[in-house]
Design a protein around this motif. Sequence first.
Motif, mmCIF file in Angstrom:
data_model
loop_
_atom_site.group_PDB
_atom_site.id
_atom_site.type_symbol
_atom_site.label_atom_id
_atom_site.label_comp_id
_atom_site.label_asym_id
_atom_site.label_seq_id
_atom_site.Cartn_x
_atom_site.Cartn_y
_atom_site.Cartn_z
ATOM 1 N N GLY A 1 57.534 -56.098 -11.793
ATOM 2 C CA GLY A 1 58.823 -56.031 -11.121
ATOM 3 C C GLY A 1 58.658 -55.483 -9.721
ATOM 4 O O GLY A 1 57.626 -54.894 -9.381
ATOM 5 N N PRO A 2 59.665 -55.646 -8.872
ATOM 6 C CA PRO A 2 59.566 -55.203 -7.480
ATOM 7 C C PRO A 2 59.500 -53.686 -7.368
ATOM 8 O O PRO A 2 59.875 -52.959 -8.281
ATOM 9 N N ILE B 1 45.404 -57.322 -20.891
ATOM 10 C CA ILE B 1 46.533 -56.415 -20.686
ATOM 11 C C ILE B 1 47.890 -57.096 -20.726
ATOM 12 O O ILE B 1 48.917 -56.413 -20.696
ATOM 13 N N ASN B 2 47.935 -58.425 -20.782
ATOM 14 C CA ASN B 2 49.256 -59.079 -20.726
ATOM 15 C C ASN B 2 49.715 -59.601 -22.082
ATOM 16 O O ASN B 2 50.487 -60.549 -22.156
ATOM 17 N N LEU B 3 49.238 -58.965 -23.166
ATOM 18 C CA LEU B 3 49.753 -59.327 -24.484
ATOM 19 C C LEU B 3 51.263 -59.131 -24.528
ATOM 20 O O LEU B 3 52.007 -59.964 -25.043
ATOM 21 N N TRP B 4 51.720 -58.013 -23.976
ATOM 22 C CA TRP B 4 53.154 -57.730 -23.877
ATOM 23 C C TRP B 4 53.473 -57.481 -22.405
ATOM 24 O O TRP B 4 53.096 -56.459 -21.848
ATOM 25 N N THR B 5 54.131 -58.443 -21.773
ATOM 26 C CA THR B 5 54.501 -58.328 -20.367
ATOM 27 C C THR B 5 56.017 -58.328 -20.243
ATOM 28 O O THR B 5 56.694 -59.198 -20.791
ATOM 29 N N PHE B 6 56.524 -57.337 -19.526
ATOM 30 C CA PHE B 6 57.967 -57.217 -19.339
ATOM 31 C C PHE B 6 58.255 -57.057 -17.846
ATOM 32 O O PHE B 6 57.675 -56.188 -17.187
ATOM 33 N N ARG B 7 59.153 -57.877 -17.330
ATOM 34 C CA ARG B 7 59.512 -57.801 -15.918
ATOM 35 C C ARG B 7 60.851 -57.094 -15.747
ATOM 36 O O ARG B 7 61.871 -57.530 -16.292
ATOM 37 N N LEU B 8 60.829 -56.006 -14.986
ATOM 38 C CA LEU B 8 62.078 -55.311 -14.673
ATOM 39 C C LEU B 8 62.755 -56.023 -13.510
ATOM 40 O O LEU B 8 62.115 -56.258 -12.483
ATOM 41 N N PRO B 9 64.014 -56.379 -13.642
ATOM 42 C CA PRO B 9 64.692 -57.106 -12.565
ATOM 43 C C PRO B 9 65.021 -56.195 -11.387
ATOM 44 O O PRO B 9 65.118 -54.964 -11.523
#
Length: 547
Positions: free
Chosen positions: A220-221, A356-364
Amino acid sequence: MAKTQARRTVVIGMLGTTIDQGQGPRRWERWRPTVAMCQQEDLLVDRLELLYPPSAGVLAATVTEDIQQVSPETEVRGAVVDIRDPWDLEQVYGALLDYARKYPFQPEQEDYFVHITTGTHIAQICMFLLVESRHIPGRLVQTSPPSGRDKGLGGAGGHTLIDLDLSKYDKLAARFQQEQREALSFLKAGIDTRNPAFNRLIERIEQVAMSSRAPLLITGPTGAGKSQLVRRIYALKKARRQVSGPFVDLNCATLRGDGAMSALFGHVKGSFTGAVSDRPGLLRQANGGVLFLDEIGELGADEQAMLLRALEDKRFLPVGSDKEVESDFQLIAGTNRDLQAEVERGRFREDLLARINLWTFRLPALRERPEDIPPNLVYELDQASQALELRVTMNKEAQEHFLRFATSSEARWSGNFRDLNAAVLRMATLASGGRITREDVDEELTRLRAQWTRGASPASAGAVDLVAEVLGAELATELDRFDRVQLADVIAVCRQARTLSEAGRVLFAQSRARKASTNDADRLKKYLTRFGLDWSDVSGRRSPEAA
């Protein structure tokens, strides 16, 4: 009228190869749960399906004979299940699952109960799972020995039915839901967010974080709240006793040169100049806990390789040591970069990204969730009150005026929550008596408009994008605007050039024409060194060719 046929009661149970034992007449003085199961006065058993391993045939025959004496109306069917090791979960579950799949259940005509008092703990767990999954369409029943004056004299004892339909347990279900609501609220810092997509994201993060110790990647930004969220994830895992070790965090953009390996993996005394004592390193400090590596895309190639080994083997070599050390931690990584794009540029290891990207979550970004600005405004006012040790409020007119602007298309919120936090703190600091008025809001909106207008020019936008991409967001913000714009232009030229010398010729074309001899590559190299950069950093190429 035809008489309705009564439903039959069927019990399925494992033979207790130890607890069901008994020899001679005195065996009747012992409480044997399989026999007792067929002696319950208020649960008459029409048929007992007695499961036993191949080695227990003699005991199964004895128990069958004894049941026929105490309950002649009970039909006992013995069934051999191929269990050689009663403590092997895979073997036991596989054998019982095969039995359940082949059994001719008739739930319209028979009621099924699974006796879980007998058998090993592994067998009891497997029976529980088969009932819960409805492979066996029944309920659990547990028998208990007689107590009081009848204790030790044999007898039927009692029994308890266990219903796995949790929907019937209102208090239990309500308590579980309340705990989940509290966990979600904690991850959101108690802010009553309204954006449906963001709320679903937090629910999924809570579910994964509480169920897994696999690496998490939070993207995320800058200013979207990655660091704060990770700290709350750790605190929640700590409260649930899922981790016992510490929380260790590092912004990888602050690592430069030889100190990077030492900071992460530690070193031994004398391994390099200045290593006057052993240093454990952050990975060892995080043993048993959580390691948060923010801006992980800033790690160098060597550090990436060492980190991958540490994640896969839980072992690594400190700098200067020939003896490996161990550390078992959960990694949470943060980045505002597109790591897949970095892989394609050769700046990030593909195998590390896969790990490391098994679980990736992007915060808006904040501007993507305008409906969450009002509750976040309330939160920031409370934070300002704590910082200033003064109760800060906002009158209705001022609040409505601020929110109209904050949720409009005019509000860029380029710094996300950092911009919002700074805006509220400035208004709170300047507000007379801690009460923010319309005039205070107008002054702040003028400041924000000017700030975002300056940042919207093409040259400045390029400086923000390219310099932040190469140096990292935090280091980029420490540069003067003059240096950022100049460095952004240098980076842009380097990315178009094939070599260091070619980039130097373009950048110094005017001055080189006035000199008898030039070394454009050396000039460019010295310029980049001022910022701790080299050719590979700014060009995306690994070979610093100077020809």
